[in-house]
Design a protein around this motif. Structure first.
Motif, PDB file in Angstrom:
ATOM      1  N   LEU A  57      17.247 -10.783 -34.468  1.00  0.00           N
ATOM      2  CA  LEU A  57      16.107 -11.659 -34.551  1.00  0.00           C
ATOM      3  C   LEU A  57      15.459 -11.845 -33.240  1.00  0.00           C
ATOM      4  O   LEU A  57      14.163 -11.758 -33.246  1.00  0.00           O
ATOM      5  N   ASN A  58      16.324 -12.103 -32.555  1.00  0.00           N
ATOM      6  CA  ASN A  58      15.727 -12.237 -30.894  1.00  0.00           C
ATOM      7  C   ASN A  58      14.893 -11.019 -30.780  1.00  0.00           C
ATOM      8  O   ASN A  58      13.857 -11.153 -29.941  1.00  0.00           O
ATOM      9  N   SER A  59      15.622  -9.910 -30.902  1.00  0.00           N
ATOM     10  CA  SER A  59      15.062  -8.628 -30.380  1.00  0.00           C
ATOM     11  C   SER A  59      13.853  -8.321 -31.193  1.00  0.00           C
ATOM     12  O   SER A  59      12.848  -7.904 -30.435  1.00  0.00           O
ATOM     13  N   LEU A  60      13.501  -8.294 -32.585  1.00  0.00           N
ATOM     14  CA  LEU A  60      12.293  -8.300 -33.142  1.00  0.00           C
ATOM     15  C   LEU A  60      11.203  -9.277 -32.568  1.00  0.00           C
ATOM     16  O   LEU A  60      10.028  -8.754 -32.690  1.00  0.00           O
ATOM     17  N   LEU A  61      11.542 -10.560 -32.536  1.00  0.00           N
ATOM     18  CA  LEU A  61      10.684 -11.262 -31.907  1.00  0.00           C
ATOM     19  C   LEU A  61      10.133 -10.950 -30.418  1.00  0.00           C
ATOM     20  O   LEU A  61       8.894 -11.228 -30.403  1.00  0.00           O
ATOM     21  N   GLU A  62      10.964 -10.597 -29.696  1.00  0.00           N
ATOM     22  CA  GLU A  62      10.538 -10.213 -28.363  1.00  0.00           C
ATOM     23  C   GLU A  62       9.976  -8.643 -28.397  1.00  0.00           C
ATOM     24  O   GLU A  62       8.909  -8.761 -27.849  1.00  0.00           O
ATOM     25  N   ALA A  63      10.164  -7.881 -29.394  1.00  0.00           N
ATOM     26  CA  ALA A  63       9.189  -6.884 -29.542  1.00  0.00           C
ATOM     27  C   ALA A  63       7.838  -7.139 -30.014  1.00  0.00           C
ATOM     28  O   ALA A  63       7.032  -6.530 -29.377  1.00  0.00           O
ATOM     29  N   SER A  64       7.913  -7.859 -30.851  1.00  0.00           N
ATOM     30  CA  SER A  64       6.587  -8.221 -31.262  1.00  0.00           C
ATOM     31  C   SER A  64       5.639  -9.037 -30.389  1.00  0.00           C
ATOM     32  O   SER A  64       4.422  -8.620 -29.922  1.00  0.00           O
ATOM     33  N   SER A  65       6.258  -9.831 -29.274  1.00  0.00           N
ATOM     34  CA  SER A  65       5.468 -10.789 -28.184  1.00  0.00           C
ATOM     35  C   SER A  65       5.191  -9.445 -27.088  1.00  0.00           C
ATOM     36  O   SER A  65       4.192  -9.740 -26.556  1.00  0.00           O
TER      37      SER A  65
END
Length: 297
Positions: A57-65
């Protein structure tokens, strides 16, 4: 030890709220999975896979940002959408290496119709693409769009009829087209599911760039129909009908299903413009994934 802070729920919820409406269901699914797992976790129990889910979840949120998309750079990924009834629906994906560097991509959708097989199919596609001998051939930039592979999950309970299945397929494709901002997708169907793909293509040919049919013993979309009724249904060929590739498994279709009959009718009506591929042996998942990649690439 799992340490994500006391205010983790509010922090994640705030970041998820900032995502696009198309990305939000996927992040929300991860968030709900974490919440449920934490509430069920005893204080002294090892968090195990829960730690991995938090990292994802942290990874996909970071990718989005950073990149404006929750999609990873490559590999198998689970995309989540919300259907018309508000239920979560899943799409297993395989994203080839460096697909984000391509000037254009092509969604390649496999309608498999086998509940529970979708993630395994995505993984098998990935192994075939990443096999050294194949990877070298597929990494060449020849100006064609880079394929992105998607396998929508189907309900465990079988569809009541072909109309319901086509409606579900249409809803899945609408989401995929909107997600990738594409007017058309490449669509493949295997065995039983090929019937819905054919029906969809007849009704909505303008939404497809090309079609691949795996014809096996379970291809039997209109079991109650006589040959003249199938001829009336398929003829004349729709004006905008996309290129159709037909892979036949004679070992199965010679004696079972409607594959042999459908192929004859389609050939007579002018649908088949490429040589039919006839494959020895039975139709298997590995045959489907490997030949799907060869067709898409």
């Amino acid at each position: 030890v799992l340490n994500i802070g006391q205010d983790w729920e509010n922090q994640f919820a705030g970041k998820i709220k900032e995502l696009s409406s198309l990305d939000r269901p996927t992040a929300q699914f991860y968030f709900e999975t974490i919440s449920t797992a934490i509430s069920d976790l005893s204080p002294r129990r090892h968090p195990g896979s829960l730690t991995t889910t938090v990292m994802e979840l942290n990874s996909l949120l970071e990718a989005s940002s950073k990149q404006g998309s929750i999609l990873p750079n490559s590999g198998v990924f689970l995309l989540v959408r919300t259907d018309e009834s508000g239920q979560q629906r899943f799409i297993s994906m395989y994203l080839p290496k460096d697909f984000k560097k391509s000037t254009a991509i092509e969604p390649v959708v496999l309608w498999a119709g086998i509940p529970g097989s979708e993630r395994r199919l995505a993984g098998r596609i990935g192994r075939f693409c990443e096999f050294p001998e194949n990877a070298g051939k597929m990494s060449q930039d020849d100006g064609r769009p880079s394929p992105v592979y998607l396998i929508p999950h189907v309900p465990v309970t079988p569809f009541d009829n072909l109309t319901d299945e086509v409606s579900d397929l249409k809803e899945s494709l609408h989401f995929i087209q909107e997600y990738f901002k594409k007017e058309k997708v490449a669509l493949a169907g295997t065995s039983t599911a090929s019937g819905a793909v054919l029906e969809f293509a007849i009704q909505y040919p303008e939404l497809l760039s090309r079609i691949l049919i795996f014809s096996g013993s379970k291809l039997d979309p209109w079991p109650e129909s006589e040959i003249f009724q199938i001829q009336e249904k398929l003829a004349p060929k729709p004006t905008a009908f996309p290129p159709l590739t037909w892979i036949d498994f004679p070992f199965e279709t010679e004696s079972l299903g409607q594959g042999k009959l459908l192929l004859s009718v389609l050939e007579d009506a002018g649908y088949i413009v490429q040589p039919v591929q006839r494959v020895k042996g039975g139709l298997s998942l590995s045959q489907v994934t490997d030949r799907l990649v060869l067709w898409a690439e």
